[in-house]
Structure formats: C-alpha cells, structure tokens
Design a protein around this motif. Structure first.
Motif, PDB file in Angstrom:
ATOM      1  N   GLN A 193     -18.120 -10.468   8.783  1.00 34.28           N
ATOM      2  CA  GLN A 193     -17.324 -11.436   8.046  1.00 34.28           C
ATOM      3  C   GLN A 193     -17.437 -11.216   6.543  1.00 34.28           C
ATOM      4  O   GLN A 193     -16.442 -11.269   5.814  1.00 34.28           O
ATOM      5  N   VAL A 194     -18.639 -10.955   6.081  1.00 31.03           N
ATOM      6  CA  VAL A 194     -18.844 -10.709   4.650  1.00 31.03           C
ATOM      7  C   VAL A 194     -18.126  -9.435   4.221  1.00 31.03           C
ATOM      8  O   VAL A 194     -17.526  -9.375   3.141  1.00 31.03           O
ATOM      9  N   LEU A 195     -18.151  -8.417   5.076  1.00 31.45           N
ATOM     10  CA  LEU A 195     -17.446  -7.166   4.772  1.00 31.45           C
ATOM     11  C   LEU A 195     -15.955  -7.432   4.599  1.00 31.45           C
ATOM     12  O   LEU A 195     -15.328  -6.903   3.668  1.00 31.45           O
ATOM     13  N   HIS A 196     -15.378  -8.259   5.461  1.00 34.11           N
ATOM     14  CA  HIS A 196     -13.968  -8.600   5.355  1.00 34.11           C
ATOM     15  C   HIS A 196     -13.670  -9.350   4.056  1.00 34.11           C
ATOM     16  O   HIS A 196     -12.666  -9.067   3.382  1.00 34.11           O
ATOM     17  N   LEU A 197     -14.521 -10.289   3.691  1.00 35.51           N
ATOM     18  CA  LEU A 197     -14.293 -11.072   2.477  1.00 35.51           C
ATOM     19  C   LEU A 197     -14.431 -10.210   1.227  1.00 35.51           C
ATOM     20  O   LEU A 197     -13.694 -10.377   0.253  1.00 35.51           O
ATOM     21  N   GLN A 198     -15.366  -9.277   1.244  1.00 40.24           N
ATOM     22  CA  GLN A 198     -15.511  -8.358   0.121  1.00 40.24           C
ATOM     23  C   GLN A 198     -14.281  -7.461   0.002  1.00 40.24           C
ATOM     24  O   GLN A 198     -13.825  -7.153  -1.105  1.00 40.24           O
ATOM     25  N   ALA A 199     -13.726  -7.060   1.147  1.00 40.24           N
ATOM     26  CA  ALA A 199     -12.548  -6.191   1.141  1.00 40.24           C
ATOM     27  C   ALA A 199     -11.329  -6.913   0.579  1.00 40.24           C
ATOM     28  O   ALA A 199     -10.566  -6.339  -0.209  1.00 40.24           O
ATOM     29  N   VAL A 200     -11.122  -8.173   0.963  1.00 42.37           N
ATOM     30  CA  VAL A 200      -9.957  -8.881   0.450  1.00 42.37           C
ATOM     31  C   VAL A 200     -10.121  -9.181  -1.032  1.00 42.37           C
ATOM     32  O   VAL A 200      -9.155  -9.127  -1.807  1.00 42.37           O
ATOM     33  N   SER A 201     -11.339  -9.454  -1.473  1.00 43.48           N
ATOM     34  CA  SER A 201     -11.581  -9.673  -2.896  1.00 43.48           C
ATOM     35  C   SER A 201     -11.267  -8.404  -3.688  1.00 43.48           C
ATOM     36  O   SER A 201     -10.622  -8.454  -4.743  1.00 43.48           O
ATOM     37  N   ALA A 202     -11.702  -7.252  -3.170  1.00 43.53           N
ATOM     38  CA  ALA A 202     -11.419  -5.973  -3.835  1.00 43.53           C
ATOM     39  C   ALA A 202      -9.921  -5.691  -3.844  1.00 43.53           C
ATOM     40  O   ALA A 202      -9.376  -5.187  -4.836  1.00 43.53           O
ATOM     41  N   ALA A 203      -9.233  -6.017  -2.743  1.00 47.50           N
ATOM     42  CA  ALA A 203      -7.795  -5.787  -2.663  1.00 47.50           C
ATOM     43  C   ALA A 203      -7.041  -6.633  -3.684  1.00 47.50           C
ATOM     44  O   ALA A 203      -6.120  -6.145  -4.362  1.00 47.50           O
ATOM     45  N   VAL A 204      -7.429  -7.886  -3.806  1.00 46.86           N
ATOM     46  CA  VAL A 204      -6.773  -8.787  -4.757  1.00 46.86           C
ATOM     47  C   VAL A 204      -6.995  -8.311  -6.192  1.00 46.86           C
ATOM     48  O   VAL A 204      -6.066  -8.305  -7.011  1.00 46.86           O
ATOM     49  N   GLN A 205      -8.205  -7.899  -6.508  1.00 47.76           N
ATOM     50  CA  GLN A 205      -8.497  -7.407  -7.856  1.00 47.76           C
ATOM     51  C   GLN A 205      -7.731  -6.126  -8.143  1.00 47.76           C
ATOM     52  O   GLN A 205      -7.228  -5.927  -9.254  1.00 47.76           O
ATOM     53  N   TRP A 206      -7.633  -5.228  -7.161  1.00 44.94           N
ATOM     54  CA  TRP A 206      -6.889  -3.976  -7.353  1.00 44.94           C
ATOM     55  C   TRP A 206      -5.413  -4.285  -7.578  1.00 44.94           C
ATOM     56  O   TRP A 206      -4.785  -3.725  -8.471  1.00 44.94           O
ATOM     57  N   PHE A 207      -4.859  -5.181  -6.783  1.00 46.32           N
ATOM     58  CA  PHE A 207      -3.452  -5.549  -6.916  1.00 46.32           C
ATOM     59  C   PHE A 207      -3.169  -6.160  -8.282  1.00 46.32           C
ATOM     60  O   PHE A 207      -2.133  -5.897  -8.902  1.00 46.32           O
ATOM     61  N   LYS A 208      -4.089  -6.983  -8.759  1.00 43.63           N
ATOM     62  CA  LYS A 208      -3.917  -7.643 -10.052  1.00 43.63           C
ATOM     63  C   LYS A 208      -3.804  -6.619 -11.183  1.00 43.63           C
ATOM     64  O   LYS A 208      -3.048  -6.818 -12.142  1.00 43.63           O
ATOM     65  N   HIS A 217       6.749   0.122  -2.880  1.00 42.82           N
ATOM     66  CA  HIS A 217       5.979   0.653  -1.751  1.00 42.82           C
ATOM     67  C   HIS A 217       6.500   0.133  -0.415  1.00 42.82           C
ATOM     68  O   HIS A 217       5.820   0.234   0.605  1.00 42.82           O
ATOM     69  N   GLY A 218       7.710  -0.413  -0.421  1.00 45.96           N
ATOM     70  CA  GLY A 218       8.319  -0.827   0.832  1.00 45.96           C
ATOM     71  C   GLY A 218       7.929  -2.197   1.329  1.00 45.96           C
ATOM     72  O   GLY A 218       8.209  -2.538   2.486  1.00 45.96           O
ATOM     73  N   PHE A 219       7.298  -3.007   0.487  1.00 48.67           N
ATOM     74  CA  PHE A 219       6.883  -4.348   0.908  1.00 48.67           C
ATOM     75  C   PHE A 219       7.873  -5.387   0.398  1.00 48.67           C
ATOM     76  O   PHE A 219       8.354  -5.289  -0.733  1.00 48.67           O
ATOM     77  N   THR A 220       8.140  -6.380   1.216  1.00 46.55           N
ATOM     78  CA  THR A 220       9.095  -7.416   0.830  1.00 46.55           C
ATOM     79  C   THR A 220       8.460  -8.543   0.044  1.00 46.55           C
ATOM     80  O   THR A 220       9.161  -9.431  -0.448  1.00 46.55           O
ATOM     81  N   SER A 221       7.126  -8.537  -0.077  1.00 44.08           N
ATOM     82  CA  SER A 221       6.441  -9.611  -0.799  1.00 44.08           C
ATOM     83  C   SER A 221       5.092  -9.128  -1.313  1.00 44.08           C
ATOM     84  O   SER A 221       4.553  -8.117  -0.829  1.00 44.08           O
ATOM     85  N   ARG A 222       4.553  -9.869  -2.260  1.00 46.55           N
ATOM     86  CA  ARG A 222       3.202  -9.582  -2.746  1.00 46.55           C
ATOM     87  C   ARG A 222       2.180  -9.812  -1.639  1.00 46.55           C
ATOM     88  O   ARG A 222       1.215  -9.056  -1.504  1.00 46.55           O
ATOM     89  N   GLU A 223       2.387 -10.889  -0.873  1.00 44.94           N
ATOM     90  CA  GLU A 223       1.448 -11.193   0.210  1.00 44.94           C
ATOM     91  C   GLU A 223       1.369 -10.053   1.215  1.00 44.94           C
ATOM     92  O   GLU A 223       0.287  -9.703   1.696  1.00 44.94           O
ATOM     93  N   ALA A 224       2.506  -9.445   1.550  1.00 40.59           N
ATOM     94  CA  ALA A 224       2.517  -8.335   2.507  1.00 40.59           C
ATOM     95  C   ALA A 224       1.773  -7.123   1.955  1.00 40.59           C
ATOM     96  O   ALA A 224       1.027  -6.452   2.685  1.00 40.59           O
ATOM     97  N   MET A 225       1.944  -6.849   0.672  1.00 44.74           N
ATOM     98  CA  MET A 225       1.252  -5.709   0.080  1.00 44.74           C
ATOM     99  C   MET A 225      -0.249  -5.953   0.028  1.00 44.74           C
ATOM    100  O   MET A 225      -1.046  -5.046   0.284  1.00 44.74           O
ATOM    101  N   ILE A 226      -0.653  -7.166  -0.276  1.00 40.17           N
ATOM    102  CA  ILE A 226      -2.080  -7.470  -0.335  1.00 40.17           C
ATOM    103  C   ILE A 226      -2.709  -7.371   1.052  1.00 40.17           C
ATOM    104  O   ILE A 226      -3.847  -6.907   1.194  1.00 40.17           O
TER     105      ILE A 226
END
Length: 268
Positions: A193-208, A217-226
C-alpha cells in the motif's frame, strides 16, 4: 460541466441540508493554500470550529502548515461568505476536501487526526498519510482494504473535492455512528500500500513539472494521464530502476500513446 467555486459550495450546502445537517466540514491542506486566507475566518464572531490535525502528533511543530478542519455553520451568513471567499481563491489548488458528516466535531477531529498517522513494515516505519491532499485522495481510498475502508469512511456521508480536470468529484462514506470500534488512532498499512501511495505521489509531482498536455500523449483528461503515470512510477519502483533511467523509462511508456489529433486524423 466544470463548476465555479460558488456553484460547488452552494450544491454542497444543499446536500448537507438534505441530510438534515446544520453544518459543513471543510478540511483544508494549508501547505497548498495560495495565500494566508484563514485569518479572516478566524476573526469572525462566532468563528468556525477549528482543529489543526497535526496537533498532538509527532508533526506538532508543523501544525499550522498542515491540514486544518473547519466546521461551517450554514445559518451563519458570515461563515458561509468567508468559506466561499477561501474556496474561490483556492478552487484549483487541490487544497479543499469537503466532508458531509453527522459526527460531533471533537469525534470527527480525533478520527481524522488519527488517519494522518501511519505505520508499516510491521511497525518498523511510520509517517504521515496525506489523504487530505485531494490530488492523492482517490488513490489513497482505492488502496484501502474493506476493513480499512469501513474504519476510514465511518464518519462521512460523502466526500467532495475538485479533481485535476477542475471537475467536482465525490465519494460515498459509510455514515456510521461514532464508537470505540470505528474511531481511528492510527492506520497500519502494508508495504505494498505504501509503495502504491509513493508511486502516485511521484506521478503527480512529475505531471506538475511536465510541460506537454495530456492530448499530446493521447489522453482525454489530466486524470487519465496521471493514472497512466501512476502505473509507470509503480513499475519503476517494483523494478528498482536507478534514478538516471527514470526519465527514459517514462518517455518510452508515454510514447506508446498517439496524440489525439493524429488518432482522429487517421480515423478519417
């Protein structure tokens, strides 16, 4: 339809009244506030009930930079106007998580405070659960076991927030009565669970920090890309890639998605 802060707040107040409540609970992530907007609310007479969730925790010294819970009395025009001004200024800053809850304010405070404190690796590690960051909230909830969901969502009828696409998002709670069985004093998480939360935090920071749009990149929304970036960062962690390889790995994963303009052109 993308709501304005005023429309969103009006809808939430209506839902609270429909649940026969005379209040609305607002959880603010002060680290994401664009300006010091809280003092005006505290100067009101009477002021909203207020609780800094990091108080009485190991993060006590950072209490006023962390999450704060406010209970807005719907009959108070001043409090409603004050929270409307705050939400309008912070509408796109991912810092407001709205709760519709029947729980007494002190019980709700204790519960949400306990939820900020996590242990994992059989108690060998501990840290803060930033569930109050609305960029992470949905992913956090998705990782909870059924038992954890029953505990975490116990005091809440509904959660509300604004997502990455500036759309109103909602999640139902369990609306349980407060008792010793469902009040949190901390959360025990698995390493996965912690690994998943760390991954989403890293994804959000990278996207920002990223400059291209999801459409490229073929995504219809920011949420889909994240969501895609979350999977990519999870793969990075599981494969234990060295940091110098991260950007190439992410670029390769994103290259598998054709820009939407090309996809539409090919279809015609």
């Amino acid at each position: 339809m993308i709501p304005t802060a005023k429309d969103w707040l009006h809808r939430l107040m209506t839902e609270a009244r429909s649940a026969q409540l005379d209040h609305l609970d607002v959880l603010i992530n002060c680290a994401a506030l664009p300006a010091p907007l809280l003092p005006k609310l505290f100067e009101l007479t009477p002021a909203p009930s207020c609780a800094w969730l990091f108080e009485q925790t190991p993060e006590q010294e950072l209490a006023h930079q962390g999450p704060v819970l406010l209970r807005i009395v719907l009959a108070s025009q001043e409090q409603c106007a004050g929270i409307a001004e705050l939400l309008n200024a912070a509408h796109h800053n991912f810092c407001a998580l709205i709760l519709i809850s029947r729980w007494p304010f002190t019980d709700l405070t204790a519960h949400l405070r306990g939820a900020t404190q996590a242990t994992w690796s059989n108690g060998a590690c501990c840290g803060v659960l930033r569930y109050y960051d609305t960029r992470l909230f949905r992913y956090f909830c998705d990782q909870l076991t059924p038992h954890q969901q029953g505990l975490f969502h116990a005091p809440v009828i509904q959660w509300h927030w604004i997502d990455h696409d500036s759309k109103a998002a909602t999640l139902s709670g369990f609306d349980s009565r407060p008792d010793n069985q469902n009040t949190l004093s901390g959360m025990s998480m698995s390493d996965e669970q912690v690994l998943h939360l760390q991954a989403v935090s890293a994804a959000v920071q990278w996207f920002k920090a990223y400059e291209k749009t999801p459409n490229e990149h073929g995504f219809t929304s920011r949420e889909a890309m994240i969501r895609c970036l979350f999977t990519v960062h999870l793969d990075i962690s599981r494969q234990k890639l060295e940091k110098r390889h991260h950007e190439d790995f992410i670029a390769c994963a994103l290259s598998e998605h054709l820009p939407l303009t090309l996809t539409r052109g090919e279809a015609t």
